[in-house]
Scaffold this motif. Structure first.
Motif, PDB file in Angstrom:
ATOM      1  N   THR A  40       0.302  -1.212  -0.063  1.00  0.00           N
ATOM      2  CA  THR A  40      -0.041   0.012  -0.055  1.00  0.00           C
ATOM      3  C   THR A  40       0.894   0.933  -0.033  1.00  0.00           C
ATOM      4  OG1 THR A  40       0.151   0.555   2.270  1.00  0.00           O
ATOM      5  CG2 THR A  40      -1.406  -0.973   1.266  1.00  0.00           C
ATOM      6  N   GLY A  41       0.258   2.783  -0.016  1.00  0.00           N
ATOM      7  CA  GLY A  41       0.446   3.971  -0.352  1.00  0.00           C
ATOM      8  C   GLY A  41       0.956   3.814   1.330  1.00  0.00           C
ATOM      9  N   GLN A  85      -7.741  -1.268  -5.040  1.00  0.00           N
ATOM     10  CA  GLN A  85      -6.229  -0.221  -5.724  1.00  0.00           C
ATOM     11  C   GLN A  85      -6.581   0.937  -6.233  1.00  0.00           C
ATOM     12  OE1 GLN A  85      -5.040  -3.340  -8.251  1.00  0.00           O
ATOM     13  NE2 GLN A  85      -2.844  -3.202  -7.435  1.00  0.00           N
ATOM     14  N   ASP A  86      -5.545   1.759  -6.824  1.00  0.00           N
ATOM     15  CA  ASP A  86      -5.267   2.428  -7.881  1.00  0.00           C
ATOM     16  C   ASP A  86      -5.329   2.036  -9.458  1.00  0.00           C
ATOM     17  OD1 ASP A  86      -5.368   5.152  -9.130  1.00  0.00           O
ATOM     18  OD2 ASP A  86      -4.270   6.386  -7.439  1.00  0.00           O
ATOM     19  N   SER A  88      -4.106   3.588 -11.759  1.00  0.00           N
ATOM     20  CA  SER A  88      -3.310   4.682 -11.789  1.00  0.00           C
ATOM     21  C   SER A  88      -1.548   4.358 -11.853  1.00  0.00           C
ATOM     22  CB  SER A  88      -3.543   6.213 -12.360  1.00  0.00           C
ATOM     23  OG  SER A  88      -3.419   6.576 -10.517  1.00  0.00           O
ATOM     24  N   ASN A  89      -1.774   3.550  -9.895  1.00  0.00           N
ATOM     25  CA  ASN A  89      -0.472   3.486  -8.645  1.00  0.00           C
ATOM     26  C   ASN A  89      -1.148   2.567  -8.333  1.00  0.00           C
ATOM     27  OD1 ASN A  89       1.074   3.204  -7.199  1.00  0.00           O
ATOM     28  ND2 ASN A  89       0.466   5.476  -5.816  1.00  0.00           N
ATOM     29  N   PRO A  90      -0.783   1.404  -8.831  1.00  0.00           N
ATOM     30  CA  PRO A  90      -1.296  -0.297  -7.887  1.00  0.00           C
ATOM     31  C   PRO A  90      -0.995  -0.559  -6.533  1.00  0.00           C
ATOM     32  CG  PRO A  90      -0.846  -0.859 -10.201  1.00  0.00           C
ATOM     33  CD  PRO A  90       0.392   0.389  -9.797  1.00  0.00           C
ATOM     34  N   ASP A  91       0.629   0.137  -6.408  1.00  0.00           N
ATOM     35  CA  ASP A  91       1.139   0.059  -4.548  1.00  0.00           C
ATOM     36  C   ASP A  91       0.246   0.906  -3.875  1.00  0.00           C
ATOM     37  OD1 ASP A  91       3.132  -1.466  -5.916  1.00  0.00           O
ATOM     38  OD2 ASP A  91       4.629   0.441  -5.811  1.00  0.00           O
ATOM     39  N   ASN A  92      -0.441   1.580  -3.620  1.00  0.00           N
ATOM     40  CA  ASN A  92      -1.759   2.762  -4.013  1.00  0.00           C
ATOM     41  C   ASN A  92      -3.042   1.564  -3.560  1.00  0.00           C
ATOM     42  OD1 ASN A  92      -2.430   4.457  -2.283  1.00  0.00           O
ATOM     43  ND2 ASN A  92      -3.391   5.764  -3.358  1.00  0.00           N
ATOM     44  N   THR A  94      -6.846   2.185  -1.056  1.00  0.00           N
ATOM     45  CA  THR A  94      -7.463   2.647  -0.062  1.00  0.00           C
ATOM     46  C   THR A  94      -8.826   2.010   0.401  1.00  0.00           C
ATOM     47  OG1 THR A  94      -8.355   4.310  -2.060  1.00  0.00           O
ATOM     48  CG2 THR A  94      -6.356   5.089  -0.776  1.00  0.00           C
TER      49      THR A  94
END
Length: 310
Positions: A40-41, A85-86, A88-92, A94
């Motif tokens: 996660t971010g 999961q976002d 555009s940013n798979p690590d994020n 929320t």
């Protein structure tokens, strides 16, 4: 969720909402595969506390997690407002469950470092038993049967039936306002029997799927739609024509899944949960996720240990 019909509708709705995602339950959100774990971010909850060093007992699960530098969590990647999961940013990742997991990581490690293993409903117990994950945040309804295989901290949230109306409707604010109204429900869901018990004068109209029910509401073929709040929140997120009003009026207690027999970890997680409730962090996480589409104040968290199996 213990109620299979509701869980089926939830899974279908989540899939419909997230077709554009790159990447489940209560809603007992499911994921049929277990891809490589994601990280996660940054933590979205302000003021997430860090545990006193004395609480990280030598040789404990908490110490193992702190030394590793990551909390390994079973949670969905495709559940809107819960753990999403976002693209555009798979690590994020929320949502309510995801941000609670980050807050727990912060409590143990000092930073919101989380590694995610998306579970299927039937794999959650195995993931805990074999040590693949440290905890499960996955709309994991506490039951006495499940508690024979896993330990549950919490409950941390009480889901259940809630009310949605067409946006702009100011007359209906809760289930009590449904007297004499036409109420849309999903066929074979708990609302079919619960509404006549709660509001005998309401006229219940059943629809086979969640999209059909939402469409009926927006077309004015009913005054309100009653369904599980996590499903209604997902609907409202994707469709601004409907609004969720009030908090759940039935109970579906979600717990934090832990390895069976690790009483030390369970006590630690319950202490953390009480701490974030007292500091307002729990409410902030709710407001930033489910609370963005529910027209009410943050609900009172359920009492820890208040349901059989917790």
């Amino acid at each position: 969720m213990a109620k299979v019909a509701t869980r089926t509708l939830l899974t279908a709705a989540f899939a419909a909402v997230t077709l554009t995602l790159a990447a489940c339950g209560g809603s007992d959100s499911d994921s049929s595969a277990v891809p490589p774990a994601a990280s996660t971010g940054a933590d979205t909850a302000s003021g997430a506390p860090v545990a006193d060093a004395s609480l990280i007992v030598a040789g404990s699960t908490m110490e193992k997690i702190k030394k590793r530098g990551k909390l390994v969590v079973a949670e969905a990647l495709d559940a809107p407002l819960l753990s999403q999961q976002d693209p555009s940013n798979p690590d994020n990742v929320t949502g309510f469950d995801a941000d609670l997991a980050k807050a727990l990581a912060t409590y143990i490690i000092g930073k919101p470092s989380v590694q995610i293993v998306p579970p299927a409903t039937e794999t959650r117990e195995a993931l805990l038993a074999n040590g693949t994950v440290d905890v499960v945040f996955n709309t994991y309804t506490i039951t006495e049967e499940r508690a024979k295989q896993v330990d549950f901290a919490g409950p941390y949230f009480s889901s259940g039936l809630a009310v949605a109306v067409k946006t702009g409707n100011t007359e209906i604010k809760s289930v009590e306002d449904l007297a004499g109204k036409t109420v849309i429900v999903g066929a074979n869901t708990p609302a079919v029997t619960e509404i006549p018990k709660r509001v005998p004068t309401a006229k219940v109209v059943q629809f086979g799927t969640d999209p059909q029910a939402v469409q009926a509401l927006t077309q004015g073929r009913g005054d309100a739609y009653v369904q599980d709040i996590t499903l209604l929140a997902s609907d409202a997120k994707s469709n601004p024509a409907i609004t969720v009003v009030g908090n759940p009026f039935t109970e579906e207690p979600y717990g934090i899944g832990l390895k069976h027999g690790d009483s030390q970890m369970k006590e630690f997680v319950n202490t953390w949960l009480k701490t974030i409730q007292d500091k307002g962090v729990w409410a902030n996480i709710w407001k930033a996720s489910l609370g963005t589409v529910v027209k009410s104040e943050a609900p009172e968290p359920p009492a820890i240990g208040s349901v059989p199996g917790s």
